[in-house]
Enzyme design. Structure first.
Site, PDB file in Angstrom:
ATOM      1  N   MET A  30       0.695  -1.420  -0.200  1.00 55.66           N
ATOM      2  CA  MET A  30       0.091  -0.385   0.175  1.00 55.66           C
ATOM      3  C   MET A  30       0.989   0.933  -0.050  1.00 55.66           C
ATOM      4  SD  MET A  30      -3.177  -0.556   2.589  1.00 55.66           S
ATOM      5  CE  MET A  30      -2.755  -0.556   3.719  1.00 55.66           C
ATOM      6  N   HIS A  34       9.340   0.797   3.151  1.00 60.71           N
ATOM      7  CA  HIS A  34      10.674   0.947   4.550  1.00 60.71           C
ATOM      8  C   HIS A  34      11.303  -0.511   3.983  1.00 60.71           C
ATOM      9  CE1 HIS A  34       7.697  -1.659   6.396  1.00 60.71           C
ATOM     10  NE2 HIS A  34       6.814  -1.394   6.162  1.00 60.71           N
ATOM     11  N   GLY A  36      11.136  -2.922   5.252  1.00 62.20           N
ATOM     12  CA  GLY A  36      10.489  -4.331   5.119  1.00 62.20           C
ATOM     13  C   GLY A  36      10.058  -4.850   4.028  1.00 62.20           C
ATOM     14  N   HIS A  37       9.747  -3.584   3.323  1.00 60.30           N
ATOM     15  CA  HIS A  37       8.467  -4.073   1.817  1.00 60.30           C
ATOM     16  C   HIS A  37      10.159  -3.904   1.001  1.00 60.30           C
ATOM     17  CE1 HIS A  37       5.507  -1.380   3.213  1.00 60.30           C
ATOM     18  NE2 HIS A  37       4.787  -1.861   2.539  1.00 60.30           N
ATOM     19  N   GLY A 147       5.058 -10.127   4.143  1.00 68.38           N
ATOM     20  CA  GLY A 147       6.155  -9.703   5.144  1.00 68.38           C
ATOM     21  C   GLY A 147       5.044 -10.567   6.470  1.00 68.38           C
ATOM     22  N   LYS A 149       5.366  -9.906   9.263  1.00 61.23           N
ATOM     23  CA  LYS A 149       4.599  -9.125  10.155  1.00 61.23           C
ATOM     24  C   LYS A 149       2.893  -9.528  10.764  1.00 61.23           C
ATOM     25  CE  LYS A 149       3.928  -4.997  10.692  1.00 61.23           C
ATOM     26  NZ  LYS A 149       2.818  -3.838  11.014  1.00 61.23           N
ATOM     27  N   VAL A 176      11.056  -6.722   9.369  1.00 62.94           N
ATOM     28  CA  VAL A 176      12.205  -6.193   9.553  1.00 62.94           C
ATOM     29  C   VAL A 176      12.394  -5.449  10.907  1.00 62.94           C
ATOM     30  CG1 VAL A 176      13.968  -4.895   8.078  1.00 62.94           C
ATOM     31  CG2 VAL A 176      13.067  -6.391   7.121  1.00 62.94           C
ATOM     32  N   ARG A 187       3.153   2.457   9.292  1.00 64.71           N
ATOM     33  CA  ARG A 187       2.182   3.371  10.157  1.00 64.71           C
ATOM     34  C   ARG A 187       3.249   4.034  11.326  1.00 64.71           C
ATOM     35  NH1 ARG A 187      -2.723  -0.627   8.942  1.00 64.71           N
ATOM     36  NH2 ARG A 187      -3.567   1.424   7.839  1.00 64.71           N
TER      37      ARG A 187
HETATM   38  O1  PAF Z   1       0.116  -5.424   3.673  1.00 68.95           O
HETATM   39  C1  PAF Z   1      -0.339  -4.693   2.723  1.00 68.95           C
HETATM   40  O2  PAF Z   1       0.043  -3.518   2.942  1.00 68.95           O
HETATM   41  C2  PAF Z   1      -1.774  -4.845   2.502  1.00 68.95           C
HETATM   42  O3  PAF Z   1      -2.463  -5.294   3.383  1.00 68.95           O
HETATM   43  C3  PAF Z   1      -1.608  -5.445   1.174  1.00 68.95           C
HETATM   44  C4  PAF Z   1      -1.445  -7.169   1.663  1.00 68.95           C
HETATM   45  C5  PAF Z   1      -0.924  -5.059   0.143  1.00 68.95           C
HETATM   46  C6  PAF Z   1      -3.643  -5.365   0.693  1.00 68.95           C
HETATM   47  O4  PAF Z   1      -3.913  -4.213  -0.012  1.00 68.95           O
END
Ligand code: PAF
Length: 281
Positions: A30, A34, A36-37, A147, A149, A176, A187
């Site tokens: 979304m 950061h 983690g992504h 993740g 998390k 992470v 957040r």
């Molecule tokens: O974890 C997230 O960022 C969201 O829940 C996802 C998996 C992208 C679905 O909108």
């Protein structure tokens, strides 16, 4: 790195990649990216895949009083990070493309969503399952990366993929953490400096419970109350849950005898934070 907003453009590019024999690794997000992504993008790259990242703040997974409208959006910063991490394509669809007028279908999973975050976020996992099913259908990746998390989300997505025979490998990647243990989350940027310091209590409570289990504690009620005591000692906060659940079913345990998940959700200064630690037996 390509930046695509239209579904038909995405399909055309991905069809061509697949026709040339490339395997696609998919990282749904979304945004407000950061480290983690980045670890998810890197995992897909290590697997030798073309990496597709979706950035879509999915309205159907937010409740009416949740933070959809103020969820952090930073398209430029996200694109910079994706490029640096070696992503090949970012897919940024508008809401009307993912939910055109007249769309009414929702994916609902029972049982797994009855515990932990489910009761506190009615409809949330329907929204997650629906958008992830749609994105998997569009991207048709060999593997998709999530993740750990969001442990309940990961369990829901694994179950959905199995139940609906979606041909994709779901890969869970380790949480992470910041140097002080706080799990990385988009957040976290809502937290004031004071609340940011207080938020370290979440991982401290989980770590203490994990240490107690390693030392022989098996009584889940005692682990729950000890986790709550650590959280409450940190200052004012609202505990949604401090749970000990079976790692597969996510149902609360009385005794720890098989793999378990320690999971916490709290609100600190209005910001909802979750974290977990899994216990292998
Ligand atoms: O974890 C997230 O960022 C969201 O829940 C996802 C998996 C992208 C679905 O909108």
């Amino acid at each position: 790195m390509l930046l695509i907003r239209k579904l038909r453009d995405l399909r055309a590019v991905l069809d061509a990649w697949r026709a040339s024999g490339a395997a696609i690794g998919f990282v749904p997000t979304m945004g407000a990216l950061h480290a983690g992504h980045m670890s998810l993008i890197e995992a897909a790259r290590r697997a030798g895949q073309r990496v597709v990242v979706s950035i879509f703040v999915n309205p159907t997974q937010f409740g009416p009083n949740e933070d959809f409208s103020r969820y952090p959006r930073d398209e430029e910063g996200d694109a910079r990070q994706c490029r640096a991490a070696g992503a090949d394509l970012i897919f940024l669809p508008p809401v009307e493309a993912m939910y055109p007028p007249g769309s009414v279908t929702r994916v609902h999973l029972s049982k797994l969503t009855d515990t932990l975050c489910g009761p506190f976020r009615p409809g949330h996992f329907d929204g997650v399952a629906t958008i992830v099913a749609k994105l998997l259908n569009l991207v048709q990746p060999a593997a998709a990366y999530f993740g750990e998390k969001d442990a309940q989300q990961l369990a829901v997505i694994r179950r959905m993929v199995a139940d609906l025979d979606i041909p994709v490998r779901i890969v869970g990647c380790p949480t992470v953490r910041e140097p002080d243990g706080l799990a990385m989350s988009s957040r976290n940027r809502y937290l004031s400096p004071e609340h940011r310091r207080q938020a370290t209590c979440i991982f401290a409570a989980l770590r203490q419970a994990a240490a107690a289990i390693a030392a022989g504690q098996r009584d889940a009620a005692k682990l729950r109350s000890d986790m709550r005591a650590v959280l409450e000692a940190s200052g004012p906060l609202q505990i949604e849950y401090a749970e000990v659940v079976d790692a597969a079913t996510l149902q609360p345990l009385e005794q720890i005898s098989s793999s378990a998940l320690l999971a916490i959700a709290v609100r600190i200064g209005g910001t909802r934070l979750i974290d977990n630690v899994s216990i292998a037996m």
